[in-house]
Scaffold this motif. Structure first.
Motif, short mmCIF file in Angstrom:
data_model
loop_
_atom_site.label_atom_id
_atom_site.label_comp_id
_atom_site.label_asym_id
_atom_site.label_seq_id
_atom_site.Cartn_x
_atom_site.Cartn_y
_atom_site.Cartn_z
N MET A 1 29.08 4.55 5.83
CA MET A 1 29.04 3.16 5.41
C MET A 1 29.10 3.04 3.88
O MET A 1 29.80 2.22 3.35
CB MET A 1 27.77 2.50 5.97
CG MET A 1 27.64 1.07 5.60
SD MET A 1 28.79 0.05 6.50
CE MET A 1 28.18 -1.54 6.11
N VAL A 2 28.33 3.91 3.19
CA VAL A 2 28.30 3.85 1.74
C VAL A 2 29.67 4.16 1.15
O VAL A 2 30.13 3.49 0.23
CB VAL A 2 27.23 4.83 1.17
CG1 VAL A 2 27.30 4.89 -0.33
CG2 VAL A 2 25.84 4.40 1.63
N LEU A 3 30.37 5.15 1.71
CA LEU A 3 31.70 5.49 1.22
C LEU A 3 32.68 4.35 1.45
O LEU A 3 33.54 4.09 0.60
CB LEU A 3 32.20 6.78 1.88
CG LEU A 3 31.48 8.04 1.46
CD1 LEU A 3 31.98 9.24 2.23
CD2 LEU A 3 31.62 8.28 -0.04
N LYS A 4 32.55 3.66 2.57
CA LYS A 4 33.43 2.51 2.84
C LYS A 4 33.18 1.41 1.80
O LYS A 4 34.13 0.80 1.32
CB LYS A 4 33.20 1.96 4.24
CG LYS A 4 33.82 2.76 5.33
CD LYS A 4 33.63 2.07 6.67
CE LYS A 4 34.28 2.86 7.78
NZ LYS A 4 34.13 2.18 9.08
N LEU A 5 31.92 1.17 1.50
CA LEU A 5 31.60 0.15 0.49
C LEU A 5 32.12 0.56 -0.88
O LEU A 5 32.65 -0.27 -1.62
CB LEU A 5 30.09 -0.11 0.44
CG LEU A 5 29.52 -0.93 1.57
CD1 LEU A 5 28.00 -1.01 1.45
CD2 LEU A 5 30.11 -2.33 1.61
N GLU A 6 31.96 1.81 -1.24
CA GLU A 6 32.46 2.30 -2.53
C GLU A 6 33.98 2.12 -2.61
O GLU A 6 34.51 1.67 -3.62
CB GLU A 6 32.10 3.77 -2.75
CG GLU A 6 30.69 4.01 -3.19
CD GLU A 6 30.41 3.55 -4.61
OE1 GLU A 6 31.34 3.37 -5.41
OE2 GLU A 6 29.23 3.35 -4.91
N GLN A 7 34.67 2.49 -1.53
CA GLN A 7 36.12 2.36 -1.50
C GLN A 7 36.52 0.89 -1.58
O GLN A 7 37.47 0.53 -2.28
CB GLN A 7 36.71 3.00 -0.23
CG GLN A 7 38.21 2.92 -0.15
CD GLN A 7 38.91 3.58 -1.35
OE1 GLN A 7 38.47 4.60 -1.84
NE2 GLN A 7 39.99 2.98 -1.79
N ARG A 8 35.79 0.02 -0.89
CA ARG A 8 36.09 -1.41 -0.92
C ARG A 8 35.87 -1.96 -2.33
O ARG A 8 36.65 -2.79 -2.81
CB ARG A 8 35.22 -2.16 0.09
CG ARG A 8 35.49 -3.62 0.17
CD ARG A 8 36.86 -3.90 0.76
NE ARG A 8 37.08 -5.33 0.74
CZ ARG A 8 38.19 -5.91 0.31
NH1 ARG A 8 39.21 -5.19 -0.09
NH2 ARG A 8 38.29 -7.21 0.30
N LYS A 9 34.84 -1.49 -3.00
CA LYS A 9 34.59 -1.93 -4.38
C LYS A 9 35.75 -1.52 -5.28
O LYS A 9 36.23 -2.33 -6.07
CB LYS A 9 33.28 -1.33 -4.90
CG LYS A 9 32.99 -1.69 -6.34
CD LYS A 9 31.74 -1.02 -6.86
CE LYS A 9 31.61 -1.19 -8.34
NZ LYS A 9 30.49 -0.49 -8.91
N VAL A 10 36.21 -0.29 -5.15
CA VAL A 10 37.36 0.18 -5.95
C VAL A 10 38.57 -0.70 -5.68
O VAL A 10 39.26 -1.13 -6.61
CB VAL A 10 37.67 1.66 -5.63
CG1 VAL A 10 39.00 2.08 -6.22
CG2 VAL A 10 36.55 2.55 -6.14
N GLU A 11 38.82 -1.01 -4.42
CA GLU A 11 39.96 -1.87 -4.06
C GLU A 11 39.83 -3.26 -4.67
O GLU A 11 40.80 -3.81 -5.19
CB GLU A 11 40.09 -1.97 -2.54
CG GLU A 11 40.50 -0.67 -1.88
CD GLU A 11 40.33 -0.70 -0.37
OE1 GLU A 11 39.88 -1.72 0.19
OE2 GLU A 11 40.66 0.33 0.26
N LEU A 12 38.63 -3.83 -4.60
CA LEU A 12 38.41 -5.17 -5.16
C LEU A 12 38.60 -5.19 -6.67
O LEU A 12 39.23 -6.11 -7.22
CB LEU A 12 37.03 -5.70 -4.78
CG LEU A 12 36.83 -6.08 -3.33
CD1 LEU A 12 35.37 -6.39 -3.04
CD2 LEU A 12 37.71 -7.26 -2.95
#
Length: 79
Positions: free
Chosen positions: A1-12
């Protein structure tokens, strides 16, 4: 979950940077993009990637109508 959030933050952040580059002149875009990336560098992903929620205080009025308009001439009125 944390990695998904980190990746989503990078994308945003990348999306915001792309909008900056699209809307500003080259030199201003460089500065603005650097600002955006630095600004969000220490923002936790749970803050900027949290699912959208409605406000806890936003409730429809009992009558179903809109809230009353601001008095004319006040700083909150549309005119």
């Amino acid at each position: 979950m944390v990695l998904k959030l980190e990746q989503r933050k990078v994308e945003l952040v990348d999306q915001v940077a792309a909008k900056v580059r699209d809307r500003l002149a080259r030199e201003k875009a460089k500065l603005a993009e650097a600002f955006v990336r630095q600004f969000y560098a220490n923002v936790p992903p749970t803050t900027c990637c949290a699912p959208a929620r409605t406000s806890c205080t936003a409730r429809p009025s009992p009558s179903g109508s809109s809230p009353a308009a601001a008095p004319a001439g006040s700083r909150w009125s549309a005119s």
